[in-house]
Design an enzyme around this catalytic site. Sequence first.
Site, PDB file in Angstrom:
ATOM      1  N   CYS A 106     -12.145 -24.789  52.021  1.00  0.00           N
ATOM      2  CA  CYS A 106     -12.620 -23.593  52.726  1.00  0.00           C
ATOM      3  C   CYS A 106     -13.394 -22.663  51.794  1.00  0.00           C
ATOM      4  O   CYS A 106     -13.334 -22.776  50.576  1.00  0.00           O
ATOM      5  CB  CYS A 106     -11.435 -22.802  53.295  1.00  0.00           C
ATOM      6  SG  CYS A 106     -10.357 -23.726  54.405  1.00  0.00           S
ATOM      7  N   ASP A 153     -48.335  -5.578  32.160  1.00  0.00           N
ATOM      8  CA  ASP A 153     -48.868  -5.283  33.491  1.00  0.00           C
ATOM      9  C   ASP A 153     -48.969  -3.766  33.666  1.00  0.00           C
ATOM     10  O   ASP A 153     -47.954  -3.060  33.590  1.00  0.00           O
ATOM     11  CB  ASP A 153     -47.936  -5.876  34.560  1.00  0.00           C
ATOM     12  CG  ASP A 153     -48.526  -5.818  35.951  1.00  0.00           C
ATOM     13  OD1 ASP A 153     -49.130  -4.776  36.305  1.00  0.00           O
ATOM     14  OD2 ASP A 153     -48.384  -6.786  36.710  1.00  0.00           O
TER      15      ASP A 153
END
Length: 433
Positions: free
Chosen positions: A23, A391
Amino acid sequence: MASRDARFDGRFVVAVTSTRVYCRPSCPSRTPKPENTRFFGLPAAAESAGFRACRRCRPDAAPASPEWNVRGDLAARALRLIAGGAVDDEGVAGLARRLAVSERHLHRQLVAEVGAGPQALAIHRRARTARLLIESSGLPLADVAFAAGYASVRQFNEGVRAAFGCPPGDLRRGRTAAVLDAGGVLELRLPYRAPLAAGAMLDLLAADALPGVEEVTGRTYRRALGAGEVVVAFPDPPDSPAATLRLSLDDLRDVTAAVQRCRELFDLDADPETIDAALGPLARARPGLRVPGCADGFEMAVRAILGRERSAELAAREGGIPGAAALRTHSDATVRALARAVNDGSLPLDRGADREATIAALRALPGITPWSVSIIAMRVLGDPDAFPGDDPRLLRAARRLGIAGDKKALLGYAERWRPWRSYATMHLWAESE
């Protein structure tokens, strides 16, 4: 497990020796006695040990453990390649060759790390895909068998029984399945861990989209994928943490690879709570922002080298970004070198590549910029810690947020975001828009 904490779903499964069922940690069933439990890192390991998936909590349908996308070692690379269909396409021997190790060493390493060898992991992958197609589509079961990668219907029946404890027909019984429409479109669900800042991620994808190749409309992303097309829609607000995937493919055997590629494209196996906690205040405005992957590694690398405008011109002229063989004589020297390296197999551009070796090979290409290498590392290789510090958008956002005033200060500040600097990059880009 005792508190049914859903944050751990996908990180491990709980097997119960008295019922032979495994489970999710969050399963609503009665908590088993400690002496009756075994823990496995992956569902495939539980199945190899003779357990079947719980029909109530569906542990096989949970998003995959985020650990394997973060790591760059042999086991993690192997798991990503197996998820993409490498064993089905090339066999265990082919997978071992791609990883430059022997089959025996690969098997030993995977068993030590996750409790299952490559063949067992591939078998689980087929069963998981089969269940997805059985429950989500109206495909005839024989078609499901071959689409999921089984060699025969008999192998399909045996595989589904072993994984789920029932024949394939029982998984579909009582469900209203969507039948393929006249255009052959298959609709599936892609679960993910909440939260997910789908709007912010789609905005960033839209800003970089190639006209004629991909399109973003509202909360829907559409692009060509080989000879077919994929459409991924994110509900707003989401009824459940799952996106809707509509696939149009010429060959149903490509379904599994297409689903995995879409999961990577939207980073659906990420753990947003862990990442956002590490990024701190930077993530508060957009919790759950992911790092998009790509549909094709070579295409993304070319786009990173040429930039959006030149990539759009190439795509408009050629009807898309051509493959490596076609671009070996491209006018740009860096693209030529990239195409030749990819074409001769010396530079793999996928999630199974050795990140350090690939980044080193990229840096050796003539004329390539550090920014391009960082973008390829982020979006092609899935590196969670790439940071294109040069950047200008990052510096602009950092100044706006009061984080840093120059590039050196930003690079120093970004050290606190390790190993999630790729995600920090996405937040800074979103802030700069």
